[in-house]
Design an enzyme around this catalytic site. Sequence first.
Site, short mmCIF file in Angstrom:
data_model
loop_
_atom_site.label_atom_id
_atom_site.label_comp_id
_atom_site.label_asym_id
_atom_site.label_seq_id
_atom_site.Cartn_x
_atom_site.Cartn_y
_atom_site.Cartn_z
N ASN A 1 -17.34 15.08 -17.67
CA ASN A 1 -16.81 15.88 -18.77
C ASN A 1 -15.80 15.09 -19.59
OD1 ASN A 1 -18.12 18.44 -18.54
ND2 ASN A 1 -16.95 18.82 -16.67
N HIS B 1 -24.25 22.75 -14.21
CA HIS B 1 -24.86 23.84 -13.46
C HIS B 1 -24.45 25.22 -13.97
CE1 HIS B 1 -21.24 22.69 -10.77
NE2 HIS B 1 -20.86 23.63 -11.61
#
Length: 431
Positions: free
Chosen positions: A147, A169
């Site tokens: 990220n 996810h």
Amino acid sequence: MTRIAFIGAGSVVFTQGLLADLFGFDDLGELHIALHDIDPERLRTAASAAAVIASDRGARPTISAHLDRRAALEGSDFVVNIIQVGMNDATRIDFELPARYGVRQTIGDTLGVGGVFRALRTFPVLRGLAADIAEVCPDAWLLNYTNPMAMNVWYLSALGVRNVVGLCHSVHWTMYDLSELVGVPFEEVRYLAGGVNHQSWVLRFEHRGESLYPALDEVIRRDPEMLRRVRVDMYRRLGYYPTETSEHSSEYVPWYLPHDSEIERLRLPVGEYLRIVEENVASYERTRDAVKTGDPVPVEATMEYAPQIVHSIVTGVPRTVYGNVVNDGLISNLPSGSVVEVPCLVDALGVQPTALGALPAACAAVNASYVNVNALVVRAALDQDPRAIRQALMADPATAATLTVEQIWALCNDLVVAHSNLLDPELRAVL
């Protein structure tokens, strides 16, 4: 032999879960797992844990460990990127400095002050990674977990990485949890989502051809505590359920974190990621100690997308995953060239995104604010323009709802000084 390089393999807990999934397939043929990290101890721990996990699952891969990134990448078919530049010390700076200015964050890894500066200190490493891939494994699929997902994939694509997809996810687990809420087996649910990472929208949620949204409405009506979730609040007002957790979702809009009353009403855990950091450290230490003493290394399957993608490309077995990819006509009312999250078919031909058309207008409007921040951060890096960093946070919904423009610039000055050893030299300017 299929070679899979793990970049940032010292993120041991995550590496373990991915390897457990990979070793659970019995039809992948020979595997070479090439582990890379810049921390020797973490790399040794990852390699030892990988060997234990393989043995426990009856797998016999080749496992190699490399402090040299290019050596790990050489000849790889897949590259799994799980780096965290600056590790926990940098994360604490991302929370503690903004907090002095009154900026509240929960996770701080996608948008806002934390997301912007996490991107800026990750980009130099991604640039090196992209150059290495171009030279030693240009046809490899780069599967990114690091990220801020959308910014990183956008930047990598701008650098010319051909086969890159960002994996998260959040869509899967959102739908799993919603299925449980309405009492329908997840395997029987059909769904469609799209938007941007951590802020996609559940466009269809069905069972046997019938929408499950009315059943979700009834669950919410029966349980007033459901109204104390950010995602439920957003769903009630926008008409479509957002993916990712409530603490994540609160950071990407101006409506919640700047207000004491909303933090109370929606039970927002300010600084939540600092607790997660401590848990991750403890998990790593447990694994490190276990492999040293020969104790079991318990690992559960994760249902992550990277092992599924590897399996589908290698074997040709088709499946659908949600991927973060360049918006080349995939979502018509979000900017072309931005990074969007859409369903993707995966088979022997690779990862093939699905065009969704236009999002509902209100959902696209909320996503557009997110995309605007992404665009300015990527532009800051590509142009080496320190002013664009400030402009990104001026455009950021939660930051702009909290600080004046003078405060935003002062906070950026403090952060570029604090992170100066990790930023490109041209971006360290105090303005």
